[in-house]
Design a protein around this motif. Structure first.
Motif, PDB file in Angstrom:
ATOM      1  N   ASP A 403      43.087  47.912  35.170  1.00 50.95           N
ATOM      2  CA  ASP A 403      42.670  47.580  36.533  1.00 50.95           C
ATOM      3  C   ASP A 403      41.307  46.899  36.568  1.00 50.95           C
ATOM      4  O   ASP A 403      40.481  47.064  35.684  1.00 50.95           O
ATOM      5  CB  ASP A 403      42.725  48.791  37.465  1.00 50.95           C
ATOM      6  CG  ASP A 403      41.986  49.976  36.919  1.00 50.95           C
ATOM      7  OD1 ASP A 403      41.842  50.962  37.648  1.00 50.95           O
ATOM      8  OD2 ASP A 403      41.538  49.896  35.758  1.00 50.95           O
ATOM      9  N   CYS A 404      41.109  46.115  37.642  1.00 50.04           N
ATOM     10  CA  CYS A 404      39.875  45.349  37.775  1.00 50.04           C
ATOM     11  C   CYS A 404      38.803  46.237  38.388  1.00 50.04           C
ATOM     12  O   CYS A 404      39.037  46.885  39.399  1.00 50.04           O
ATOM     13  CB  CYS A 404      40.103  44.137  38.674  1.00 50.04           C
ATOM     14  SG  CYS A 404      38.570  43.240  39.006  1.00 50.04           S
ATOM     15  N   PRO A 405      37.608  46.259  37.794  1.00 51.73           N
ATOM     16  CA  PRO A 405      36.561  47.121  38.343  1.00 51.73           C
ATOM     17  C   PRO A 405      36.056  46.638  39.703  1.00 51.73           C
ATOM     18  O   PRO A 405      35.396  47.391  40.417  1.00 51.73           O
ATOM     19  CB  PRO A 405      35.456  47.049  37.284  1.00 51.73           C
ATOM     20  CG  PRO A 405      35.722  45.818  36.489  1.00 51.73           C
ATOM     21  CD  PRO A 405      37.200  45.602  36.536  1.00 51.73           C
ATOM     22  N   HIS A 406      36.345  45.394  40.072  1.00 50.97           N
ATOM     23  CA  HIS A 406      35.793  44.847  41.311  1.00 50.97           C
ATOM     24  C   HIS A 406      36.788  44.743  42.456  1.00 50.97           C
ATOM     25  O   HIS A 406      36.418  44.367  43.563  1.00 50.97           O
ATOM     26  CB  HIS A 406      35.207  43.451  41.055  1.00 50.97           C
ATOM     27  CG  HIS A 406      34.189  43.444  39.957  1.00 50.97           C
ATOM     28  ND1 HIS A 406      33.016  44.147  40.058  1.00 50.97           N
ATOM     29  CD2 HIS A 406      34.192  42.872  38.738  1.00 50.97           C
ATOM     30  CE1 HIS A 406      32.323  43.983  38.937  1.00 50.97           C
ATOM     31  NE2 HIS A 406      33.018  43.215  38.117  1.00 50.97           N
ATOM     32  N   CYS A 407      38.049  45.020  42.186  1.00 50.01           N
ATOM     33  CA  CYS A 407      39.074  44.819  43.217  1.00 50.01           C
ATOM     34  C   CYS A 407      40.083  45.957  43.188  1.00 50.01           C
ATOM     35  O   CYS A 407      40.202  46.642  42.181  1.00 50.01           O
ATOM     36  CB  CYS A 407      39.854  43.524  42.972  1.00 50.01           C
ATOM     37  SG  CYS A 407      38.826  42.069  42.937  1.00 50.01           S
ATOM     38  N   SER A 408      40.825  46.080  44.280  1.00 57.60           N
ATOM     39  CA  SER A 408      41.930  47.037  44.271  1.00 57.60           C
ATOM     40  C   SER A 408      43.157  46.319  43.726  1.00 57.60           C
ATOM     41  O   SER A 408      44.157  46.151  44.407  1.00 57.60           O
ATOM     42  CB  SER A 408      42.181  47.585  45.667  1.00 57.60           C
ATOM     43  OG  SER A 408      42.649  46.563  46.503  1.00 57.60           O
ATOM     44  N   HIS A 424      42.120  37.993  41.710  1.00 59.73           N
ATOM     45  CA  HIS A 424      41.414  37.970  42.984  1.00 59.73           C
ATOM     46  C   HIS A 424      39.985  37.493  42.796  1.00 59.73           C
ATOM     47  O   HIS A 424      39.515  36.631  43.519  1.00 59.73           O
ATOM     48  CB  HIS A 424      41.421  39.349  43.626  1.00 59.73           C
ATOM     49  CG  HIS A 424      42.796  39.762  44.027  1.00 59.73           C
ATOM     50  ND1 HIS A 424      43.310  39.473  45.261  1.00 59.73           N
ATOM     51  CD2 HIS A 424      43.756  40.402  43.343  1.00 59.73           C
ATOM     52  CE1 HIS A 424      44.552  39.929  45.326  1.00 59.73           C
ATOM     53  NE2 HIS A 424      44.839  40.492  44.180  1.00 59.73           N
ATOM     54  N   CYS A 425      39.283  38.056  41.804  1.00 60.13           N
ATOM     55  CA  CYS A 425      37.863  37.739  41.685  1.00 60.13           C
ATOM     56  C   CYS A 425      37.547  36.986  40.397  1.00 60.13           C
ATOM     57  O   CYS A 425      36.422  36.546  40.206  1.00 60.13           O
ATOM     58  CB  CYS A 425      37.030  39.012  41.750  1.00 60.13           C
ATOM     59  SG  CYS A 425      37.211  40.027  40.272  1.00 60.13           S
ATOM     60  N   GLY A 426      38.501  36.858  39.516  1.00 59.17           N
ATOM     61  CA  GLY A 426      38.263  36.082  38.309  1.00 59.17           C
ATOM     62  C   GLY A 426      37.683  36.871  37.146  1.00 59.17           C
ATOM     63  O   GLY A 426      37.503  36.338  36.049  1.00 59.17           O
TER      64      GLY A 426
HETATM   65 ZN    ZN Z   1      38.923  41.624  40.522  1.00 64.15          ZN
END
Ligand code: ZN
Ligand code: ADP
Ligand code: ZN
Length: 711
Positions: A403-408, A424-426
């Protein structure tokens, strides 16, 4: 002296366009009203065009001698009305495409090739023989739920969201509402018309039979026509002309039908409104459902959306008013919870795959249940929804996921360069050698192909016999087995006739089909969708599983005779996941509430509005550089709305390389739809200017997707 003393503005499809196109001017002998179809020269060719309102600005002066003349006028056709032109204009603006492209794509292809004389001949041909004296079928009595919904639709303005279980009688409600609208005198001299949309071509025929048998007696032969891409060009032209002239009162079709010319349009029905097929995925990437809402509003037609599992957008838009939210949503929500005729909804059985031996694909209890059904002569359906979901890395030991630490959202496994990337955030990391959670080296992407699974099931069920002593018969239906025309129909016929005992397939088999003897439905590997990088994946999974479950136990009499209960099986490593909990309870509202809360917390649609810009190029660097440059140029120019629009960094698409073209995309997000629109409009010329710079020479194309369905 020629009498070419008038100028007309014509919308036409100019081939090289990638940006917002303008109208081209032509000279003609007489004024032509907007909406008139004309043939005009373009380069060395002659093409179809639509006379449009003059664009603003200079130009409408005396005819310019340099203008080329209109080559022909399709006189036999009434001009396309203002409602249609406004719809096309809106769609072009909103989805960031050239007006002419959208206008021409909205017309039947054959119209493009017909010369005025040919069209005139076509129009002179006699229509369908009237008065085939079809009897008027009496309406069946509505249930109390249906009646109360009907009355509300009749009395209120809408738009309406009809939330009704599979088999609750939604189609019957559509029929009655359409009938009521068509029988009322609209008072504008035009015969009232209705548009009814379904997501898939293979569902139109079923619906057409129902509408034709109900309405031929009332409104005459030819009152019901279809419009979808499975028809031949002459068939499509015929339906289109019937709708345009008002002879057809009901148009049934897929998403393209939203652009039909319907001068008397008074009602639009969008069945299975949550279905992603309503979104066009090439050219103008429009949502037919959203355009239906716009068109209904603009043209004064009632709009009725229907689904057993509404999209979260529509569910949210139909929220009831509360003290904290006194306005509530814009749509009127209507509810039909009870099933008619069909039996009860299936009992949901969850298999905890953590308790199964490692790498089990078909668990022992599921196999036992399938075997038992086969022995009783019942049919089973095994659903594999692996198509279309990007893989996520997963640790078999500790359940770690990428999982991405910056997005859900989850980071997606990119095999090519062995990275994990958030779409989502790259945010990007290299694929770890061992699980970051527990150090186990046993990490792998979740997923497996359908063909392999069918084979495996065949091996596992070898030796299982039907009641007639014959070995079990397994059939697979998916995009690969149905490529040939008619293949799907013949395969479905085999299921209906009972030749097949176990039907294995993708979501294709889950939708709409009225299987009478299927009593068990199993989703074998649904987990991939729980951890997809696409935030809409759980919503789709839930809709798919509800739909699939709706295929079981459809015939209450058969179930009673068999003395069995229908079941829906789900194998999962996360059997307690909210999606499966809600499925077990058949509780869409609970599921929607949970998902909407997540979306709200993460500021995602429907609480935010998105657009994607995609760039295709020879190399990934060029594609991303173009997007980054266009983003920088937007900031440098201080484009309007920028303070409310977030432009995320460019990232590669999950399927990064297709046919040797590298693809990248950039996500745009704003809490305000109108602001995002204003920004996109202002950005178009900047994107075009960026493209023409020499350093972006390697760019193949770019495009904008407004309200994208997949990210
Ligand atoms: Zn992300
Ligand atoms: P949905 O579109 O919600 O899946 P349908 O309209 O297809 O449901 O109805 C399901 C079944 O129930 C159909 O076979 C239909 O003919 C039947 N049905 C619908 N309404 C009634 C009614 N009022 N009385 C009897 N049968 C009905
Ligand atoms: Zn681990």
């Amino acid at each position: 002296m020629s009498a070419l003393s008038f100028t007309v503005q014509v919308a036409l499809h100019t081939p090289s366009h990638s940006g917002v196109g303008d109208l081209l001017s032509y000279a003609c002998e007489r004024p032509l009203p907007p909406g008139t179809l004309v043939r005009v020269p373009l380069g060395s060719r002659e093409v179809l065009g639509v006379v449009w309102e003059a664009a603003e600005g200079p130009g409408d002066g005396p005819a310019d001698r340099a203008l080329r003349p209109v080559a022909g006028v399709l006189d036999g056709l009434a001009p396309l009305d203002a409602g249609w032109r406004r719809l096309v204009g809106f769609a072009a603006r909103y989805y960031q495409r050239a007006l002419g492209e959208v206008a021409l794509a909205a017309l039947p292809p054959q119209l493009r090739d017909l010369r005025p004389e040919q069209l005139a001949r076509r129009l002179r041909r006699p229509g369908p023989a009237d008065g085939t004296a079809a009897e008027t079928i009496k309406n069946i009595a509505l249930s109390a739920e249906q009646e109360s919904v009907r009355a509300q639709i009749s009395a209120e303005k809408g738009p309406f969201l009809l939330f009704g279980s599979t088999g609750s009688g939604k189609t019957e409600v559509y029929l009655r509402c359409v009938q009521e609208v068509l029988e009322a005198d609209p008072g504008d001299g035009l015969p009232a018309q209705a548009l009814v949309m379904v997501p898939e071509i293979n569902l139109t025929q079923q619906l057409e039979e129902r509408f034709t048998s109900r309405f031929t007696g009332r409104f005459g032969a030819g009152a019901v026509v279809s419009l979808h891409s499975g028809m031949t060009h002459p068939q499509r032209l015929k339906s289109w002309l019937a709708a345009h002239s008002g002879q057809a009162r009901i148009v049934l079709g897929t998403r393209m039908a939203v652009f039909a010319s319907l001068p008397g349009l008074k009602m639009i029905v969008v069945d299975e409104e949550h279905d992603p097929s309503y979104k066009q995925q090439e050219g103008a990437r429009y949502s037919a459902r959203d355009l239906a809402l716009w068109r209904g509003h603009a043209q004064g037609a009632k709009v009725l959306l229907g689904s057993a599992t509404p999209s979260l957008e529509s569910w949210h838009a139909s929220r009831p008013a509360t003290p904290e939210d006194p306005g509530g949503g814009r749509y009127v929500r209507l509810h039909m919870p009870s099933r008619i005729g069909a039996g009860e909804l299936p009992k949901v059985r969850r298999v905890d795959m953590n308790q199964q031996p490692r790498r089990t694909v078909f668990s022992a209890p599921l196999l036992a249940a399938i075997t038992e059904r086969i022995a009783r002569g019942e049919q089973c359906m095994v659903l594999l929804n692996r198509r279309g979901y990007a893989p996520v890395l997963h640790c078999a030991d500790c359940e770690w996921k990428s999982d991405c630490p910056h997005c859900s959202a989850f980071q997606v496994f990119h095999k090519q360069d062995r990275t994990l990337r958030c779409h989502h955030c790259g945010y990007t990391v290299r694929v770890p050698w061992a699980c970051p959670g527990c150090g186990s080296p046993d990490i792998a992407p979740i997923g497996r192909g359908t063909e392999q699974l069918e084979e495996q099931l065949g091996t596992l069920l070898a030796g299982v016999l039907r009641p007639d002593g014959q070995p079990v018969r397994i059939a697979r239906i998916d995009a690969d087995t149905t490529r040939l025309k008619g293949a799907l129909e013949s395969q479905l016929a085999q299921v209906h006739s009972g030749e097949v005992d176990v039907l294995v397939g993708t979501q294709m088999i889950a939708k709409g089909h009225d299987f009478r003897r299927i009593t068990l439905v199993a989703a074998v590997q649904p987990d991939g969708a729980l951890f997809s990088s696409d935030f809409r994946a759980p919503e789709r999974l839930f809709a798919l599983l509800m739909q699939a479950g709706g295929r079981a136990g459809r015939d209450a009499a058969y179930m009673a005779a068999q003395g069995s209960r229908c079941e829906m099986w789900v194998q999962s490593f996360h059997p307690k996941h909210a999606v499966f909990e809600a499925l077990r309870q058949h509780d869409y509202p609970a599921f929607a509430a949970q998902q909407l809360q997540e979306r709200k917390d993460a500021a995602m649609p429907p609480f935010a509005f998105q657009a994607l810009v995609r760039a295709d190029a020879r190399t990934q660097e060029v594609a991303q550089a173009f997007l980054s440059a266009a983003s920088a140029a937007a900031h440098a120019a201080g484009l309007p709305g920028l303070e409310w629009v977030t432009l995320y960094p460019a990232v590669p698409l999950a399927i990064q390389r297709v046919a040797n073209v590298e693809r990248a995309q950039m996500l745009l997000e704003s809490p305000h739809r109108a602001v995002l629109q204003r920004f996109l409009a202002a950005w178009q010329p900047v994107l075009q200017a960026t493209r023409s710079q020499p350093e972006h020479k390697g760019l193949v194309r770019w495009l904008v997707d407004v309200d994208p369905l997949t990210i």
